[in-house]
Design a protein around this motif. Sequence first.
Motif, PDB file in Angstrom:
ATOM      1  N   ASP A  14      -1.213   4.217 -13.649  1.00 33.81           N
ATOM      2  CA  ASP A  14      -0.847   2.805 -13.583  1.00 33.81           C
ATOM      3  C   ASP A  14       0.469   2.624 -12.837  1.00 33.81           C
ATOM      4  O   ASP A  14       1.482   3.218 -13.176  1.00 33.81           O
ATOM      5  CB  ASP A  14      -0.719   2.237 -14.999  1.00 33.81           C
ATOM      6  N   GLY A  15       0.439   1.822 -11.763  1.00 29.57           N
ATOM      7  CA  GLY A  15       1.642   1.507 -11.014  1.00 29.57           C
ATOM      8  C   GLY A  15       1.921   2.399  -9.818  1.00 29.57           C
ATOM      9  O   GLY A  15       2.772   2.071  -9.001  1.00 29.57           O
ATOM     10  N   GLU A  16       1.226   3.525  -9.687  1.00 26.01           N
ATOM     11  CA  GLU A  16       1.462   4.348  -8.496  1.00 26.01           C
ATOM     12  C   GLU A  16       0.815   3.666  -7.297  1.00 26.01           C
ATOM     13  O   GLU A  16      -0.113   2.876  -7.442  1.00 26.01           O
ATOM     14  CB  GLU A  16       0.923   5.767  -8.687  1.00 26.01           C
ATOM     15  N   PRO A  17       1.298   3.938  -6.092  1.00 27.24           N
ATOM     16  CA  PRO A  17       0.684   3.316  -4.923  1.00 27.24           C
ATOM     17  C   PRO A  17      -0.801   3.691  -4.799  1.00 27.24           C
ATOM     18  O   PRO A  17      -1.202   4.807  -5.140  1.00 27.24           O
ATOM     19  CB  PRO A  17       1.481   3.898  -3.749  1.00 27.24           C
ATOM     20  N   ILE A  18      -1.584   2.746  -4.317  1.00 29.67           N
ATOM     21  CA  ILE A  18      -3.014   2.988  -4.102  1.00 29.67           C
ATOM     22  C   ILE A  18      -3.207   4.253  -3.268  1.00 29.67           C
ATOM     23  O   ILE A  18      -4.048   5.091  -3.581  1.00 29.67           O
ATOM     24  CB  ILE A  18      -3.677   1.786  -3.405  1.00 29.67           C
ATOM     25  N   ALA A  19      -2.420   4.393  -2.205  1.00 30.23           N
ATOM     26  CA  ALA A  19      -2.543   5.554  -1.317  1.00 30.23           C
ATOM     27  C   ALA A  19      -2.320   6.855  -2.084  1.00 30.23           C
ATOM     28  O   ALA A  19      -3.036   7.839  -1.866  1.00 30.23           O
ATOM     29  CB  ALA A  19      -1.572   5.451  -0.152  1.00 30.23           C
ATOM     30  N   ALA A  20      -1.350   6.891  -2.984  1.00 27.54           N
ATOM     31  CA  ALA A  20      -1.067   8.102  -3.765  1.00 27.54           C
ATOM     32  C   ALA A  20      -2.213   8.410  -4.720  1.00 27.54           C
ATOM     33  O   ALA A  20      -2.595   9.570  -4.890  1.00 27.54           O
ATOM     34  CB  ALA A  20       0.240   7.947  -4.529  1.00 27.54           C
ATOM     35  N   ALA A  21      -2.764   7.383  -5.346  1.00 24.93           N
ATOM     36  CA  ALA A  21      -3.881   7.588  -6.278  1.00 24.93           C
ATOM     37  C   ALA A  21      -5.094   8.146  -5.545  1.00 24.93           C
ATOM     38  O   ALA A  21      -5.759   9.071  -6.032  1.00 24.93           O
ATOM     39  CB  ALA A  21      -4.232   6.277  -6.970  1.00 24.93           C
ATOM     40  N   LEU A  22      -5.380   7.609  -4.369  1.00 24.05           N
ATOM     41  CA  LEU A  22      -6.519   8.101  -3.595  1.00 24.05           C
ATOM     42  C   LEU A  22      -6.266   9.505  -3.057  1.00 24.05           C
ATOM     43  O   LEU A  22      -7.155  10.358  -3.086  1.00 24.05           O
ATOM     44  CB  LEU A  22      -6.845   7.132  -2.457  1.00 24.05           C
ATOM     45  N   LEU A  23      -5.054   9.756  -2.604  1.00 25.55           N
ATOM     46  CA  LEU A  23      -4.705  11.088  -2.111  1.00 25.55           C
ATOM     47  C   LEU A  23      -4.855  12.127  -3.225  1.00 25.55           C
ATOM     48  O   LEU A  23      -5.407  13.209  -3.012  1.00 25.55           O
ATOM     49  CB  LEU A  23      -3.275  11.084  -1.571  1.00 25.55           C
ATOM     50  N   ALA A  24      -4.403  11.793  -4.424  1.00 22.27           N
ATOM     51  CA  ALA A  24      -4.530  12.707  -5.565  1.00 22.27           C
ATOM     52  C   ALA A  24      -5.990  12.961  -5.926  1.00 22.27           C
ATOM     53  O   ALA A  24      -6.326  14.015  -6.458  1.00 22.27           O
ATOM     54  CB  ALA A  24      -3.786  12.149  -6.778  1.00 22.27           C
ATOM     55  N   ALA A  25      -6.854  12.007  -5.601  1.00 24.50           N
ATOM     56  CA  ALA A  25      -8.289  12.152  -5.873  1.00 24.50           C
ATOM     57  C   ALA A  25      -9.023  12.826  -4.723  1.00 24.50           C
ATOM     58  O   ALA A  25     -10.243  12.971  -4.757  1.00 24.50           O
ATOM     59  CB  ALA A  25      -8.900  10.782  -6.152  1.00 24.50           C
ATOM     60  N   GLY A  26      -8.284  13.214  -3.683  1.00 24.26           N
ATOM     61  CA  GLY A  26      -8.898  13.917  -2.566  1.00 24.26           C
ATOM     62  C   GLY A  26      -9.385  13.024  -1.445  1.00 24.26           C
ATOM     63  O   GLY A  26     -10.020  13.494  -0.503  1.00 24.26           O
ATOM     64  N   VAL A  27      -9.097  11.717  -1.509  1.00 19.37           N
ATOM     65  CA  VAL A  27      -9.524  10.780  -0.467  1.00 19.37           C
ATOM     66  C   VAL A  27      -8.474  10.776   0.637  1.00 19.37           C
ATOM     67  O   VAL A  27      -7.301  10.496   0.388  1.00 19.37           O
ATOM     68  CB  VAL A  27      -9.708   9.353  -1.028  1.00 19.37           C
ATOM     69  N   ARG A  28      -8.884  11.081   1.842  1.00 18.73           N
ATOM     70  CA  ARG A  28      -7.962  11.138   2.982  1.00 18.73           C
ATOM     71  C   ARG A  28      -8.164   9.972   3.954  1.00 18.73           C
ATOM     72  O   ARG A  28      -7.239   9.557   4.628  1.00 18.73           O
ATOM     73  CB  ARG A  28      -8.144  12.444   3.765  1.00 18.73           C
ATOM     74  N   THR A  29      -9.383   9.448   4.032  1.00 23.47           N
ATOM     75  CA  THR A  29      -9.682   8.350   4.944  1.00 23.47           C
ATOM     76  C   THR A  29      -9.663   7.042   4.166  1.00 23.47           C
ATOM     77  O   THR A  29     -10.451   6.859   3.237  1.00 23.47           O
ATOM     78  CB  THR A  29     -11.053   8.547   5.616  1.00 23.47           C
ATOM     79  N   LEU A  30      -8.760   6.133   4.561  1.00 21.89           N
ATOM     80  CA  LEU A  30      -8.642   4.850   3.889  1.00 21.89           C
ATOM     81  C   LEU A  30      -9.409   3.746   4.601  1.00 21.89           C
ATOM     82  O   LEU A  30      -9.828   2.776   3.987  1.00 21.89           O
ATOM     83  CB  LEU A  30      -7.164   4.442   3.779  1.00 21.89           C
ATOM     84  N   ARG A  31      -9.573   3.885   5.904  1.00 20.81           N
ATOM     85  CA  ARG A  31     -10.297   2.893   6.693  1.00 20.81           C
ATOM     86  C   ARG A  31     -10.712   3.534   8.005  1.00 20.81           C
ATOM     87  O   ARG A  31     -10.397   4.694   8.245  1.00 20.81           O
ATOM     88  CB  ARG A  31      -9.434   1.652   6.958  1.00 20.81           C
ATOM     89  N   HIS A  32     -11.398   2.774   8.831  1.00 22.95           N
ATOM     90  CA  HIS A  32     -11.777   3.223  10.170  1.00 22.95           C
ATOM     91  C   HIS A  32     -11.258   2.207  11.187  1.00 22.95           C
ATOM     92  O   HIS A  32     -11.230   1.003  10.917  1.00 22.95           O
ATOM     93  CB  HIS A  32     -13.294   3.381  10.286  1.00 22.95           C
TER      94      HIS A  32
END
Length: 112
Positions: free
Chosen positions: A33-51
């Motif tokens: 809760d409260g961490e940046p969206i980018a950090a949460a996705l990066l921690a989950a292994g998501v590297r591509t946010l958009r195209h």
Amino acid sequence: MTERILDHPVLGALEPDQTVTFTFNGMTYEGRDGEPIAAALLAAGVRTLRHHEESGTPRGIYCNIGHCFECRVEVDGQQGVRACLTPVREGMVINGGGPLPAPVRDWRKNHA
């Protein structure tokens, strides 16, 4: 699966925080809760946010301080939100952008 540093040699152990659930491109993820969206996705292994809107090439975290706009996503229907600056909250619906329809791409190519 998390790719967070849970015990940093200088900063110490990561304090337990409240976990929240959110969706990104239709898939459910957990973040702190409260961490940046980018950090949460990066921690989950998501590297591509958009195209990229024209070429379709993948985009992700670049500067991570809000200057470059490469991490723009749609959050709860609002487009152009910078994932590196926006805190993740329970129930957020996040979508990455994709290439614009061909007529828009063609118009840009002919009017550049």
